[in-house]
Design a protein around this motif. Structure first.
Motif, PDB file in Angstrom:
ATOM      1  N   GLN A 114       1.226  -2.113   1.281  1.00  0.00           N
ATOM      2  CA  GLN A 114       1.126  -2.438   2.698  1.00  0.00           C
ATOM      3  C   GLN A 114       1.106  -1.167   3.535  1.00  0.00           C
ATOM      4  N   GLN A 115       1.906  -0.174   3.153  1.00  0.00           N
ATOM      5  CA  GLN A 115       1.938   1.094   3.884  1.00  0.00           C
ATOM      6  C   GLN A 115       0.589   1.798   3.777  1.00  0.00           C
ATOM      7  N   ILE A 116      -0.003   1.778   2.583  1.00  0.00           N
ATOM      8  CA  ILE A 116      -1.313   2.412   2.391  1.00  0.00           C
ATOM      9  C   ILE A 116      -2.364   1.706   3.237  1.00  0.00           C
ATOM     10  N   GLN A 117      -2.322   0.365   3.263  1.00  0.00           N
ATOM     11  CA  GLN A 117      -3.281  -0.377   4.068  1.00  0.00           C
ATOM     12  C   GLN A 117      -3.103  -0.080   5.550  1.00  0.00           C
ATOM     13  N   GLN A 118      -1.864   0.036   5.997  1.00  0.00           N
ATOM     14  CA  GLN A 118      -1.610   0.340   7.398  1.00  0.00           C
ATOM     15  C   GLN A 118      -2.084   1.747   7.729  1.00  0.00           C
ATOM     16  N   ASP A 119      -1.841   2.696   6.816  1.00  0.00           N
ATOM     17  CA  ASP A 119      -2.296   4.068   7.040  1.00  0.00           C
ATOM     18  C   ASP A 119      -3.813   4.134   7.124  1.00  0.00           C
ATOM     19  N   GLN A 120      -4.485   3.389   6.246  1.00  0.00           N
ATOM     20  CA  GLN A 120      -5.942   3.393   6.258  1.00  0.00           C
ATOM     21  C   GLN A 120      -6.480   2.762   7.539  1.00  0.00           C
TER      22      GLN A 120
ATOM     23  N   SER B 190       8.782  -2.915  -4.218  1.00  0.00           N
ATOM     24  CA  SER B 190       8.468  -1.569  -3.733  1.00  0.00           C
ATOM     25  C   SER B 190       6.972  -1.295  -3.834  1.00  0.00           C
ATOM     26  N   GLN B 191       6.327  -1.807  -4.881  1.00  0.00           N
ATOM     27  CA  GLN B 191       4.878  -1.650  -4.998  1.00  0.00           C
ATOM     28  C   GLN B 191       4.161  -2.382  -3.872  1.00  0.00           C
ATOM     29  N   MET B 192       4.639  -3.580  -3.538  1.00  0.00           N
ATOM     30  CA  MET B 192       4.033  -4.326  -2.438  1.00  0.00           C
ATOM     31  C   MET B 192       4.188  -3.574  -1.126  1.00  0.00           C
ATOM     32  N   MET B 193       5.375  -3.023  -0.914  1.00  0.00           N
ATOM     33  CA  MET B 193       5.616  -2.278   0.322  1.00  0.00           C
ATOM     34  C   MET B 193       4.739  -1.038   0.383  1.00  0.00           C
ATOM     35  N   GLN B 194       4.552  -0.353  -0.748  1.00  0.00           N
ATOM     36  CA  GLN B 194       3.693   0.826  -0.777  1.00  0.00           C
ATOM     37  C   GLN B 194       2.250   0.440  -0.478  1.00  0.00           C
TER      38      GLN B 194
END
Length: 122
Positions: free
Chosen positions: A25-31, A19-23
């Motif tokens: 990745q989501q933060i990187q995609q959002d940025q 879940s930390q990895m997915m979060q």
């Protein structure tokens, strides 16, 4: 007697890491999306999510590295290296033991799941 890691706690740790990895990745995609909208255009590398085999391979490599480090520390301690004390050796040995037991538990679960799937009637 050797204390073994509970499989439920190991699986819980694996799930939390995932879940930390997915979060992340989501933060990187959002940025990267914000960078395309608000700022100059950037070249974006496509990162595919890690597959199970990649994660398992990394886990095996990590366990191997821990065991090699433990072996090196034991050898250095046996040779009388003044920079290596017994506490470092024992902590490294426990880390490698726990990680090996956890990896063994995961392997056993995967093998059991595979056997269950193979024994299912079609």
């Amino acid at each position: 007697m050797v204390q073994r890691a509970d499989i439920n706690s190991v699986l819980s740790d694996i799930r939390s890491l995932r879940s930390q990895m997915m979060q992340n990745q989501q933060i990187q995609q959002d940025q990267s999306v914000r960078g395309r909208i608000d700022g100059p255009r950037q070249v974006q590398e496509t990162q595919e999510p890690s597959s199970f085999s990649d994660m398992l391979g990394k886990a095996v490599n990590n366990v191997n590295d821990l065991q090699q480090t433990t072996g090196e520390l034991r050898t250095a301690y046996d040779m009388g290296d003044p920079n290596v004390d017994i506490t470092k050796v024992m902590i490294a040995a426990q880390k490698s033991s726990v990680s090996f037991e956890a990896l063994t538990q995961v392997r056993n679960r995967v093998v059991r799941a595979y056997e269950d799937i193979m024994n299912m009637p079609i």
